[in-house]
Motif scaffolding. Sequence first.
Motif, PDB file in Angstrom:
ATOM      1  N   UNK A 198       9.535   2.281  -9.164  1.00  0.00           N
ATOM      2  CA  UNK A 198       9.289   1.068  -8.665  1.00  0.00           C
ATOM      3  C   UNK A 198       9.596   0.600  -7.373  1.00  0.00           C
ATOM      4  N   UNK A 199       9.067   0.094  -6.700  1.00  0.00           N
ATOM      5  CA  UNK A 199       9.283  -0.324  -5.301  1.00  0.00           C
ATOM      6  C   UNK A 199       9.037  -1.644  -4.772  1.00  0.00           C
TER       7      UNK A 199
ATOM      8  N   UNK B 237       4.382  -5.168  -5.555  1.00  0.00           N
ATOM      9  CA  UNK B 237       5.140  -4.691  -6.632  1.00  0.00           C
ATOM     10  C   UNK B 237       4.677  -3.375  -6.919  1.00  0.00           C
ATOM     11  N   UNK B 238       5.261  -2.083  -6.358  1.00  0.00           N
ATOM     12  CA  UNK B 238       4.478  -0.830  -6.948  1.00  0.00           C
ATOM     13  C   UNK B 238       5.114  -0.504  -8.153  1.00  0.00           C
ATOM     14  N   UNK B 239       4.415  -0.162  -9.185  1.00  0.00           N
ATOM     15  CA  UNK B 239       4.862   0.221 -10.273  1.00  0.00           C
ATOM     16  C   UNK B 239       3.806   0.746 -11.142  1.00  0.00           C
ATOM     17  N   UNK B 240       3.702   1.927 -11.813  1.00  0.00           N
ATOM     18  CA  UNK B 240       4.794   2.823 -12.234  1.00  0.00           C
ATOM     19  C   UNK B 240       4.763   3.877 -10.870  1.00  0.00           C
ATOM     20  N   UNK B 241       3.945   3.644  -9.832  1.00  0.00           N
ATOM     21  CA  UNK B 241       3.669   4.608  -8.778  1.00  0.00           C
ATOM     22  C   UNK B 241       3.727   4.160  -7.567  1.00  0.00           C
TER      23      UNK B 241
ATOM     24  N   UNK C 135      -0.328   2.772  -4.893  1.00  0.00           N
ATOM     25  CA  UNK C 135       0.319   1.307  -4.900  1.00  0.00           C
ATOM     26  C   UNK C 135       0.591   0.837  -6.252  1.00  0.00           C
ATOM     27  N   UNK C 136       0.473   1.700  -7.417  1.00  0.00           N
ATOM     28  CA  UNK C 136       0.824   1.293  -8.667  1.00  0.00           C
ATOM     29  C   UNK C 136      -0.404   0.531  -9.342  1.00  0.00           C
ATOM     30  N   UNK C 137      -0.025   0.090 -10.837  1.00  0.00           N
ATOM     31  CA  UNK C 137      -0.798  -0.407 -11.390  1.00  0.00           C
ATOM     32  C   UNK C 137      -0.816  -2.070 -11.660  1.00  0.00           C
TER      33      UNK C 137
ATOM     34  N   UNK D 202       0.171 -10.379  -8.242  1.00  0.00           N
ATOM     35  CA  UNK D 202       1.434 -10.998  -8.266  1.00  0.00           C
ATOM     36  C   UNK D 202       2.062 -10.813  -6.875  1.00  0.00           C
ATOM     37  N   UNK D 203       1.303 -10.391  -5.784  1.00  0.00           N
ATOM     38  CA  UNK D 203       2.120 -10.113  -4.443  1.00  0.00           C
ATOM     39  C   UNK D 203       2.714 -11.355  -3.761  1.00  0.00           C
TER      40      UNK D 203
END
Length: 200
Positions: free
Chosen positions: A113-114, A51-55, A62-64, A13-14
């Motif tokens: 989220x970032x 889309x960095x989430x949940x970390x 860089x998230x999940x 999704x980048x």
Amino acid sequence: MPLDIVTDPPHGGRWTSLAAPGREWLWHRPDPGRQQAVPGSAFVDAGGLEECVPTVRGTPDHGDVWARPWTREGAAESVRCADFTLRRTLRATAGGAEADYVLTAEPGYRFVWAAHALLDLSAAATLDLPHGAPTRLFPEAAALVDGPWPDGAPWITGAWRPRTECRWTGSAPTTAPPWEPSSTPGRSASTTDPTASTSP
């Protein structure tokens, strides 16, 4: 001026492009590792906006969602993880672009989220923040602190000063730093590089 957004739903999704006529704002590059990435893979940095989430800085790095395929339904794109679903709608506007997000999870689910964007900027770019903006600095930005880095602090928080209060030599201040520390290292909100900005 409207901005055109291009994303890559099958490969995390980048955002691969954020463009105005004659100007691409996102730095990006092809990396074959993105096509093979699966949840649990080491992060593959191909630029753009993640889309960095949940970390963000934690585990997973860089998230999940960066290594999971997204689904496109009309104007919306979504990704499902073990504990949550993230849905976004992106649209061009007369003044730029808008992004709307909805995260669905059990009540009390905690996350960060970032929109982690690698902007394609010149060396003359600047970042302007309002006076007193809450800021979190990490050790790599220790040069902005007036004094030694607190022992063992993973980060420190404080308030940003306007650019007019500082004189700069390269990226380091020669008078008062552009940052005023708070009393509690290792807690609370984020900016890192005073030489980066959305102004080319």
